[in-house]
Design a protein around this motif. Structure first.
Motif, PDB file in Angstrom:
ATOM      1  N   LYS A 116      46.035  55.110  41.243  1.00 33.64           N
ATOM      2  CA  LYS A 116      45.695  53.845  40.018  1.00 33.64           C
ATOM      3  C   LYS A 116      44.326  53.808  39.681  1.00 33.64           C
TER       4      LYS A 116
ATOM      5  N   LEU B 224      46.444  43.517  41.085  1.00 31.98           N
ATOM      6  CA  LEU B 224      47.947  43.655  40.711  1.00 31.98           C
ATOM      7  C   LEU B 224      48.446  42.359  40.171  1.00 31.98           C
TER       8      LEU B 224
ATOM      9  N   ALA C  36      53.228  48.790  40.589  1.00 33.28           N
ATOM     10  CA  ALA C  36      52.774  48.973  42.058  1.00 33.28           C
ATOM     11  C   ALA C  36      53.075  50.115  42.862  1.00 33.28           C
TER      12      ALA C  36
ATOM     13  N   ARG D  36      41.465  47.100  33.241  1.00 34.00           N
ATOM     14  CA  ARG D  36      41.928  48.211  32.460  1.00 34.00           C
ATOM     15  C   ARG D  36      41.125  48.884  31.614  1.00 34.00           C
TER      16      ARG D  36
ATOM     17  N   GLU E 234      42.171  47.815  41.270  1.00 33.54           N
ATOM     18  CA  GLU E 234      42.315  46.836  42.308  1.00 33.54           C
ATOM     19  C   GLU E 234      42.579  45.438  42.239  1.00 33.54           C
TER      20      GLU E 234
ATOM     21  N   HIS F 204      49.671  46.834  37.554  1.00 30.59           N
ATOM     22  CA  HIS F 204      48.335  46.933  37.841  1.00 30.59           C
ATOM     23  C   HIS F 204      47.630  46.571  36.544  1.00 30.59           C
TER      24      HIS F 204
END
Length: 312
Positions: free
Chosen positions: A161, A263, A229, A74, A261, A257
């Motif tokens: 995302k 999750l 998601a 993040r 990439e 998330h």
């Protein structure tokens, strides 16, 4: 969204902005156009933003630690949020300040703030910059189309995302529109001999950058708070959970998330009441494998077995 496409678009935008910023500063120094100065600072802000995005992408690849057990994915969102702040303060507010300064000069000076030297240079630089920014914008569009699918551009920017491509798209779009505003201000100043048009062009650039910065801040704030998601991934995970004989049904599920990439999936699943602990454990393992096959970015999966009781 893969990081590779975003990186390619960032590098293309960075190279274009560095070269454009240098030529804009030269044109401003020789002509005194406030639109050129605002655009030069805009290009500097964009270049700094692209460096921030590259830096954030690199730091997000660090491995998880005991202090940060879910990793650093993040961090890409944090640097994208900083980009919006830089664009707002360095780009937008500076342009508005310069517009005010130029307006004061145009209304109080004897020459009305007209461009009296190197008159052809700002127009030439702006036209060349439009061509270069168009190539950068085209790269961002091509890379975005690889992952956008059937989503509209509005939905892509709002739902993506990975923050890099939406940020570059908005920055490049803002750069192109800003160059048109600057060209309008410079040309009208040359035609009328009144620098107030230069101030108008500069003010339009500042307002444009403020609007884009606010949009970016809103979207990246949502990513920072933690988004679920996509609907497609949620449906795929639910189907994968209920696809095997080990699970009677999905009771409820939460997703978030941890990075573009990566999750997190947490779900409560109903298992048969007569199964042994060993059978439940093997069933959970099989369900996790199905989830990862259906949605490869589901890196962290927590499944809680339970007995489903029909309500009512």
């Amino acid at each position: 969204m893969s990081a590779g496409g975003g990186t390619k678009a960032i590098v293309a935008a960075l190279l274009a902005n560095v070269g454009i910023a240098i030529t804009k500063f030269i044109a401003w120094a020789l002509s005194g156009s406030s639109s050129m100065l605002a655009e030069a600072i805009h290009s500097v802000a964009d270049s700094g933003n692209q460096v921030l995005l590259l830096f954030g992408g690199r730091r997000a690849q660090r491995q998880a630690t005991p202090l940060h057990p879910f990793g650093f994915g993040r961090e890409r969102y944090i640097y994208a949020f900083i980009v919006s702040i830089v664009l707002f303060s360095v780009g937008g507010l500076f342009a508005l300040y310069e517009a005010y300064h130029k307006f004061h000069e145009a209304t109080h000076s004897a020459d009305k703030g007209a461009i009296t030297s190197w008159q052809w240079l700002p127009v030439t630089v702006l036209l060349v910059a439009i061509v270069l920014e168009s190539f950068s914008f085209r790269t961002a569009i091509v890379e975005s189309n690889l992952v956008r699918g059937n989503a509209s551009w509005k939905d892509f920017i709002r739902r993506a995302k990975a923050p890099e491509l939406p940020v570059i798209l908005l920055e490049d779009l803002g750069a192109l529109v800003g160059l048109v505003f600057a060209l309008f201000g410079v040309c009208m100043t040359l035609i009328t001999g009144n620098g107030i048009w230069d101030a108008v062009g500069t003010m339009m650039i500042g307002l444009l950058l403020v609007v884009i910065a606010v949009v970016l801040a809103i979207e990246t704030k949502s990513l920072l708070l933690g988004e679920s998601a996509t609907d497609e991934h949620v449906k795929a995970i639910a189907v994968a959970i209920e696809a095997g004989p080990e699970v009677e049904r999905l009771i409820h599920m939460r997703t978030m998330h941890l990075g573009p990439e990566e999750l997190l999936v947490a779900a409560k699943i109903a298992v048969r009441h007569d199964e042994s602990a060993d059978e439940v454990a093997r069933g959970i393992d099989a369900t996790e494998r199905r989830i990862r096959e259906a949605v490869p970015i589901a890196k962290l999966i927590y499944l809680e077995p339970d007995i489903y009781h029909q309500k009512g």
